[in-house]
Design a protein around this motif. Structure first.
Motif, PDB file in Angstrom:
ATOM      1  N   ILE A 115     -10.780  -4.441  -9.521  1.00 22.97           N
ATOM      2  CA  ILE A 115     -10.259  -4.526  -8.147  1.00 22.97           C
ATOM      3  C   ILE A 115      -9.336  -3.335  -7.931  1.00 22.97           C
ATOM      4  CG2 ILE A 115      -8.832  -5.831  -6.513  1.00 22.97           C
ATOM      5  CD1 ILE A 115      -9.810  -8.389  -7.794  1.00 22.97           C
ATOM      6  N   ASP A 116      -9.587  -2.551  -6.874  1.00 32.01           N
ATOM      7  CA  ASP A 116      -8.794  -1.372  -6.544  1.00 32.01           C
ATOM      8  C   ASP A 116      -8.214  -1.528  -5.137  1.00 32.01           C
ATOM      9  OD1 ASP A 116      -9.653  -0.349  -8.963  1.00 32.01           O
ATOM     10  OD2 ASP A 116     -11.360   0.703  -8.044  1.00 32.01           O
ATOM     11  N   LYS A 117      -7.247  -0.643  -4.846  1.00 32.10           N
ATOM     12  CA  LYS A 117      -6.621  -0.657  -3.512  1.00 32.10           C
ATOM     13  C   LYS A 117      -6.157   0.746  -3.173  1.00 32.10           C
ATOM     14  CE  LYS A 117      -2.925  -2.792  -0.772  1.00 32.10           C
ATOM     15  NZ  LYS A 117      -1.763  -3.711  -0.799  1.00 32.10           N
ATOM     16  N   ALA A 118      -6.835   1.384  -2.229  1.00 28.16           N
ATOM     17  CA  ALA A 118      -6.446   2.698  -1.699  1.00 28.16           C
ATOM     18  C   ALA A 118      -6.091   3.675  -2.811  1.00 28.16           C
ATOM     19  CB  ALA A 118      -5.292   2.547  -0.720  1.00 28.16           C
ATOM     20  N   GLY A 119      -6.971   3.808  -3.772  1.00 31.35           N
ATOM     21  CA  GLY A 119      -6.739   4.780  -4.826  1.00 31.35           C
ATOM     22  C   GLY A 119      -5.944   4.263  -6.002  1.00 31.35           C
ATOM     23  N   ASP A 136       3.303  -3.456   0.412  1.00 30.44           N
ATOM     24  CA  ASP A 136       2.998  -3.193   1.813  1.00 30.44           C
ATOM     25  C   ASP A 136       3.710  -1.904   2.206  1.00 30.44           C
ATOM     26  OD1 ASP A 136       2.073  -3.426   4.346  1.00 30.44           O
ATOM     27  OD2 ASP A 136       2.733  -5.489   4.651  1.00 30.44           O
ATOM     28  N   THR A 137       3.851  -1.703   3.502  1.00 30.33           N
ATOM     29  CA  THR A 137       4.536  -0.521   4.015  1.00 30.33           C
ATOM     30  C   THR A 137       6.027  -0.791   4.150  1.00 30.33           C
ATOM     31  OG1 THR A 137       2.569   0.179   5.218  1.00 30.33           O
ATOM     32  CG2 THR A 137       4.664   1.107   5.933  1.00 30.33           C
ATOM     33  N   THR A 138       6.837   0.129   3.666  1.00 30.23           N
ATOM     34  CA  THR A 138       8.294   0.002   3.743  1.00 30.23           C
ATOM     35  C   THR A 138       8.851   1.254   4.394  1.00 30.23           C
ATOM     36  OG1 THR A 138       8.331  -1.312   1.716  1.00 30.23           O
ATOM     37  CG2 THR A 138      10.417  -0.364   2.444  1.00 30.23           C
ATOM     38  N   VAL A 139       9.741   1.070   5.367  1.00 30.42           N
ATOM     39  CA  VAL A 139      10.411   2.189   6.026  1.00 30.42           C
ATOM     40  C   VAL A 139      11.828   2.282   5.474  1.00 30.42           C
ATOM     41  CG1 VAL A 139      11.116   3.222   8.208  1.00 30.42           C
ATOM     42  CG2 VAL A 139       9.027   1.845   8.103  1.00 30.42           C
ATOM     43  N   LEU A 140      12.188   3.459   4.982  1.00 28.09           N
ATOM     44  CA  LEU A 140      13.531   3.717   4.463  1.00 28.09           C
ATOM     45  C   LEU A 140      14.271   4.606   5.451  1.00 28.09           C
ATOM     46  CD1 LEU A 140      12.570   4.491   0.762  1.00 28.09           C
ATOM     47  CD2 LEU A 140      13.070   2.271   1.791  1.00 28.09           C
ATOM     48  N   TYR A 141      15.574   4.366   5.620  1.00 30.59           N
ATOM     49  CA  TYR A 141      16.382   5.093   6.607  1.00 30.59           C
ATOM     50  C   TYR A 141      17.536   5.804   5.907  1.00 30.59           C
ATOM     51  CZ  TYR A 141      13.896   1.944   9.771  1.00 30.59           C
ATOM     52  OH  TYR A 141      12.932   1.238  10.434  1.00 30.59           O
ATOM     53  N   TRP A 142      17.784   7.024   6.356  1.00 32.97           N
ATOM     54  CA  TRP A 142      18.964   7.785   5.917  1.00 32.97           C
ATOM     55  C   TRP A 142      19.817   8.018   7.157  1.00 32.97           C
ATOM     56  CZ3 TRP A 142      22.027   8.994   2.152  1.00 32.97           C
ATOM     57  CH2 TRP A 142      22.840  10.117   2.179  1.00 32.97           C
ATOM     58  N   THR A 143      21.007   7.387   7.196  1.00 34.97           N
ATOM     59  CA  THR A 143      21.874   7.408   8.371  1.00 34.97           C
ATOM     60  C   THR A 143      23.108   8.232   8.073  1.00 34.97           C
ATOM     61  OG1 THR A 143      21.115   5.203   8.995  1.00 34.97           O
ATOM     62  CG2 THR A 143      23.134   5.992  10.026  1.00 34.97           C
ATOM     63  N   VAL A 144      23.411   9.180   8.965  1.00 35.37           N
ATOM     64  CA  VAL A 144      24.568  10.060   8.800  1.00 35.37           C
ATOM     65  C   VAL A 144      25.557   9.784   9.921  1.00 35.37           C
ATOM     66  CG1 VAL A 144      25.364  12.448   8.811  1.00 35.37           C
ATOM     67  CG2 VAL A 144      23.260  11.838   7.619  1.00 35.37           C
ATOM     68  N   GLY A 145      26.846   9.633   9.556  1.00 36.25           N
ATOM     69  CA  GLY A 145      27.903   9.437  10.539  1.00 36.25           C
ATOM     70  C   GLY A 145      28.192   7.978  10.795  1.00 36.25           C
ATOM     71  N   GLU A 146      29.172   7.755  11.660  1.00 33.48           N
ATOM     72  CA  GLU A 146      29.615   6.418  12.001  1.00 33.48           C
ATOM     73  C   GLU A 146      29.159   6.064  13.404  1.00 33.48           C
ATOM     74  OE1 GLU A 146      31.062   4.451   9.890  1.00 33.48           O
ATOM     75  OE2 GLU A 146      31.297   5.925   8.297  1.00 33.48           O
ATOM     76  N   GLN A 154      -6.594  -9.009   1.062  1.00 32.35           N
ATOM     77  CA  GLN A 154      -6.866  -8.071   2.143  1.00 32.35           C
ATOM     78  C   GLN A 154      -6.395  -6.671   1.748  1.00 32.35           C
ATOM     79  OE1 GLN A 154      -5.132  -9.160   5.878  1.00 32.35           O
ATOM     80  NE2 GLN A 154      -6.163  -7.549   7.021  1.00 32.35           N
ATOM     81  N   GLY A 155      -7.251  -5.687   1.991  1.00 31.61           N
ATOM     82  CA  GLY A 155      -6.932  -4.310   1.647  1.00 31.61           C
ATOM     83  C   GLY A 155      -7.402  -3.910   0.269  1.00 31.61           C
ATOM     84  N   GLU A 156      -7.780  -4.879  -0.556  1.00 30.93           N
ATOM     85  CA  GLU A 156      -8.264  -4.582  -1.900  1.00 30.93           C
ATOM     86  C   GLU A 156      -9.796  -4.560  -1.905  1.00 30.93           C
ATOM     87  OE1 GLU A 156      -4.595  -6.663  -4.395  1.00 30.93           O
ATOM     88  OE2 GLU A 156      -6.522  -7.713  -4.202  1.00 30.93           O
ATOM     89  N   ILE A 157     -10.358  -3.852  -2.876  1.00 31.19           N
ATOM     90  CA  ILE A 157     -11.819  -3.704  -2.970  1.00 31.19           C
ATOM     91  C   ILE A 157     -12.263  -4.112  -4.370  1.00 31.19           C
ATOM     92  CG2 ILE A 157     -13.754  -2.090  -2.858  1.00 31.19           C
ATOM     93  CD1 ILE A 157     -12.081  -0.384  -0.987  1.00 31.19           C
ATOM     94  N   GLU A 188      -0.035  -1.231  -4.756  1.00 30.81           N
ATOM     95  CA  GLU A 188      -0.223  -1.930  -6.028  1.00 30.81           C
ATOM     96  C   GLU A 188      -1.227  -3.071  -5.846  1.00 30.81           C
ATOM     97  OE1 GLU A 188       2.486  -4.221  -9.406  1.00 30.81           O
ATOM     98  OE2 GLU A 188       3.146  -4.145  -7.317  1.00 30.81           O
ATOM     99  N   VAL A 189      -2.179  -3.150  -6.789  1.00 35.58           N
ATOM    100  CA  VAL A 189      -3.182  -4.213  -6.740  1.00 35.58           C
ATOM    101  C   VAL A 189      -2.522  -5.527  -7.151  1.00 35.58           C
ATOM    102  CG1 VAL A 189      -5.368  -5.040  -7.670  1.00 35.58           C
ATOM    103  CG2 VAL A 189      -5.045  -2.595  -7.240  1.00 35.58           C
ATOM    104  N   GLN A 190      -2.644  -6.519  -6.274  1.00 37.33           N
ATOM    105  CA  GLN A 190      -1.992  -7.800  -6.518  1.00 37.33           C
ATOM    106  C   GLN A 190      -2.916  -8.810  -7.203  1.00 37.33           C
ATOM    107  OE1 GLN A 190       1.402  -8.371  -5.625  1.00 37.33           O
ATOM    108  NE2 GLN A 190       1.218  -6.136  -5.441  1.00 37.33           N
TER     109      GLN A 190
END
Length: 860
Positions: free
Chosen positions: A430-434, A330-340, A388-391, A355-357
């Motif tokens: 079965i494919d998924k978004a390329g 699925d969609t994952t958001v990664l964060y880079w945090t600087v400072g305290e 869902q999302g696969e073709i 990835e096709v499941q």
């Protein structure tokens, strides 16, 4: 000539009456009409008119007829002015303003009155002098008119100034003075943030003040600061300057000194902004993806994180260049945090793992490991359904002219036009978004021919509940068997082996009908058609009620019509006919919408939904950490919600999840309130330590029956005494009391900031006329320092009592007059202490009663 003579006579009569101050009687005046001007009064009349009213001046009385216009006063219009300010503050003291008549040619003897009206000209009060005390008026907005009048004029409160006292000869000034008399503003309070605070990174903050009860408020700030709405108690403060920024909430009313509350917000810009160098991208596998961020400057450190559990960063989260692993599909958001905290900067990166499941697999026809032999030119193909999302897709590696019905991208499809005597090879993927599946499934077919293709002449359809349907299939050839079947099972008329059938009624939902042709040494050949019967009670909206938050935009209401067939018409109760409508309910108001849906088969479906917009606000009520006489008690904070949102959950900055929490450390505590619909509001509260020294006196004591005692509490701001029925007051710090029996007194001492303590003591009431039965006389004495019965003390004993102690032989070993009520076992004259044993006492009270008994002495 006759008319002229009548007029001459009338004029002479009127003039004579003016000179002699005579009154015109109530009768027909004349048969002609004219007007007379006598200097200060003018009258016009009509011939033959009935006299109906009279106006008088000092020298003439004129009577008006039914059809005459109003008698006109010749008093000149006046102008009113003042040099005093017309915006005043109602502070309880006399406040005078001086009014002037600036009109010209004021006629001697004509009176002048100042009239105070409301803005709609309703009379409030009048003054005969030009010096007006505003303190006699309640706070409001007024107009002051000047009225010139010859005859008596008494303005009546509640009447309109233009309609007041119509019999008086008067003129209202052509102008007026506006007076705004205001109540002073009450306390100005900034609610959020309630104390000085530090803000980092983002130079803006939501601020809130308490709505003023009277007056208007305005935000003010240091140079450069901007407010989205400077006159609203709730606003967004922007453009904070580095360092301290002073913010004030000022409440003012016209003419009154303003009140203000101020806080300082210290803004610290980020030392070095976080920056991810890698852009968003998509992947087809969960691990092994390199990302990088710029190395922080100024000695700061950074850290990678994700709100998705299990995501890994290698070699560690503190390295700017890392390899990401274990991504979800699925969609994952990664964060880079600087400072305290709290001065941090954050940048984010979005990774999409496509990835096709689903592993592609052909289920029909079953895999035999060899070529599947068929006997007709078509076959039903079924592959595992994609997520869902696969073709899903079918492709042909060998063969030409073949067709897929409905298409090659349907997991279940029919392959037609299979040539006789050729081998066909198919691939299911079965494919998924390329991202292609890492595996695929293959199938080989060989059509040897000889069997009629199963064909149903009708296609998939949607029927209304309770409807029947006629179907027809191409019949089987000789030496073949054809028959109908269904899922779920239904009845066929005339029978399942008839190519033409009638079905009287289908069940709710989807029914799959199959026409199968069987031939010897050949696999079954079949065709299918689906019948959808939507539930007439279909829930079009999924719920009866729906709530949105006060900050949400308008809501797009769209019904669920997936199972209704081909919908051709939408009829909304709002008058619209679109598939969806836009609703924007007011806060706290409900909007009920009805919908009627019509499909191509003529079936109708209706439903309704109630949409509301919830308001949500939250505040914190709390008390400080109270340090009472050196002992600390925790602060209590309770989140109070306001608005229409319900079923709230609370999340505090210290991790607690209840509306009420206790904290033992001072500092800033925040709470977020969340409704079941996801609406949120937050508040903050600064917990401080407060020293608290509650005291109550006189403590445990004794009084004589009939006397009073003064009680006193201190160390707080408010006091509540009890019991109420025996006290002179219960809410004062120093009540008096005159109890008739032993009484326990309690007092609750509290401070304005919430510290509370309860104290109590006993007051013993001694009856001076009571005998020995009213005394508690101990029967044991243990002289020494053990702290128990060290002296012989009688409870309830008054002064001026005598005591005598005798041994068993009658010898006097101790006496005292008056008895000081603390015999320690010493003998008369201080010659040592008595021995262990039993002794007799004689106690003579002041009222003459004598108490006798024994006492046992046990030396320590």
């Amino acid at each position: 000539m006759l008319v002229k003579r009548v007029l001459h006579i009338l004029i002479l009569c009127l003039w004579g009456n003016y000179l002699g101050a005579q009154q015109i009687g109530r009768k027909v005046i004349s048969t002609a009409g004219s007007s007379i001007d006598l200097g200060t009064i003018n009258v016009s009349y009509t011939i033959g008119e009935i006299v109906v009213s009279t106006q008088a001046s000092e020298s003439i009385v004129l009577t008006q007829g039914f059809q005459q216009p109003d008698i006109i006063c010749n008093a000149l219009e006046t102008q009113i002015s003042t040099q005093n300010t017309t915006q005043r503050c109602k502070d309880g003291f006399s406040q005078f303003i001086t009014l002037d008549n600036t009109g010209e040619n004021v006629i001697p003897g004509v009176n002048y009155t100042f009239v105070v009206t409301s803005l709609d000209q309703t009379i409030i009060q009048s003054f005969s002098t030009n010096l007006i005390d505003l303190n006699l008026l309640p706070a409001n907005s007024y107009r002051i008119y000047g009225v010139m009048h010859e005859s008596a004029y008494t303005p009546i409160p509640g009447e309109k100034i233009q309609e007041s006292d119509p019999s008086a000869c008067r003129r209202v000034s052509s102008n007026f003075i506006s007076i705004v008399f205001s109540l002073p503003p009450q306390e100005a309070t900034i609610a959020l943030p309630s104390t000085d605070t530090t803000l980092c990174g983002n130079p803006q903050i939501n601020i809130r003040a308490v709505e003023p009860l009277n007056g208007s408020g305005q935000w003010r700030g240091s140079t450069g600061i901007q407010f989205v709405d400077p006159f609203s108690p709730r606003t967004l403060l922007t453009n904070l300057q580095p360092g301290p920024n002073t913010i004030s909430w000022e409440i003012s009313t016209p003419g009154c000194p303003p009140l203000a509350s101020a806080i300082d917000i210290f803004y610290e810009p980020p030392a070095d902004p976080a920056e991810i160098e890698t852009g968003d991208f998509q992947v087809c596998e969960p691990s092994g993806h390199s990302i990088s961020a710029r190395t922080p400057l100024g000695g700061l450190s950074g850290v990678w994180s994700s709100k998705v559990p299990g995501v890994t960063f290698g070699p560690n989260t503190e390295t700017p260049q890392v390899t990401v692993g274990n991504l979800p599909s699925d969609t994952t958001v990664l964060y880079w945090t600087v400072g305290e905290a709290p001065c941090q900067t954050i940048d984010s990166l979005i990774l999409v793992n496509n990835e096709v499941q689903t592993a592609p697999q052909i289920s029909t026809p079953p895999d035999t490991g060899a070529v599947s032999i068929i006997c007709t030119n078509q076959i039903l193909l079924e592959g595992i359904a994609p997520q869902q999302g696969e073709i899903a897709s079918w492709s042909i590696l060998a063969g030409a002219g073949l067709e897929f019905d409905p298409s090659n991208e349907a997991a279940t499809t029919t392959l037609r036009n299979i040539p006789v005597g050729e081998e066909i090879q198919l691939v299911y993927e079965i494919d998924k978004a390329g991202c292609n599946s890492s595996i695929s499934d293959t199938l080989r077919l060989f059509n040897k021919g000889g069997v009629t293709a199963a064909t149903i002449l009708q296609s998939d359809t949607t029927l209304c509940a309770g409807s029947g349907w006629s179907l027809e299939a191409l019949p089987a050839s000789p030496n073949e068997v054809g028959f109908w079947s269904s899922d779920p099972p239904i009845s066929f008329v005339p029978g399942e082996e008839s190519p033409a059938i009638q079905i009287e009624m289908f069940p709710i939902g989807e029914t799959q009908l199959t026409w199968t042709i069987q031939a010897e040494d050949c696999p079954d050949n079949f065709a299918q058609v689906r019948v959808n019967v939507p539930d007439p009670n279909t829930d079009l909206f999924g719920t009866d009620t729906l709530a949105i938050c006060q900050e949400d935009p308008s809501y797009i209401l769209e019904p669920s019509i997936e199972n209704l067939g081909n919908v051709v018409e939408f009829i909304w109760s709002t008058g619209e006919s679109t598939p969806s409508i836009e609703l924007n309910p007011e806060i706290g108001r409900e909007t009920t919408v009805e919908l009627l849906v019509l499909n191509l088969s003529g079936c109708t479906f209706d439903d309704q939904i109630t949409l509301r917009r919830d308001s949500l606000d939250v505040g914190i009520e709390g008390i400080p950490i109270c340090i009472e006489n050196g002992n600390s008690s925790p602060a209590q904070l309770v989140a109070k919600s306001f608005g229409t949102a319900s079923n709230l959950s609370f999340s505090w900055s210290n991790g607690r999840r209840t509306d009420l929490i206790q904290v033992s450390e001072p500092g800033l505590y925040q709470v977020v309130a969340t409704s079941e619909e996801g609406c949120q509001a937050n508040a903050a509260f600064e917990v401080v330590e407060t020293e608290f020294f509650p005291v109550a006196s006189p403590g445990d004591t004794s009084i004589i029956l009939g006397s009073s005692v003064n009680l006193l509490a201190s160390g707080g701001d408010a006091y509540i005494w009890g019991p109420e029925e025996v006290l002179s007051c219960t809410l004062c710090p120093d009540p008096t009391t005159q109890p008739e029996e032993n009484t326990t007194y309690s007092v609750q001492v509290s401070t304005f900031d919430g510290c509370v303590s309860s104290l109590e003591f006993n007051v013993e009431v001694v009856d001076p006329d009571a005998g020995c039965e009213a005394l508690f006389i101990p029967n044991i004495l243990t002289p020494g320092d053990n702290g128990h019965n060290d002296v012989w003390a009688i409870e309830g004993l008054r002064e001026n009592a005598e005591v005598y102690i005798y041994d068993r032989w009658g010898g006097e070993i101790f006496s005292e007059n008056p008895f000081d009520n603390n015999w320690d076992g010493s003998r008369i004259g201080g010659s040592g202490y008595v021995d262990a044993g039993s002794y007799l006492y004689v106690l003579m009270l002041e009222n003459g009663q004598v108490c006798r008994g024994s006492i046992t002495v046990i030396p320590d």
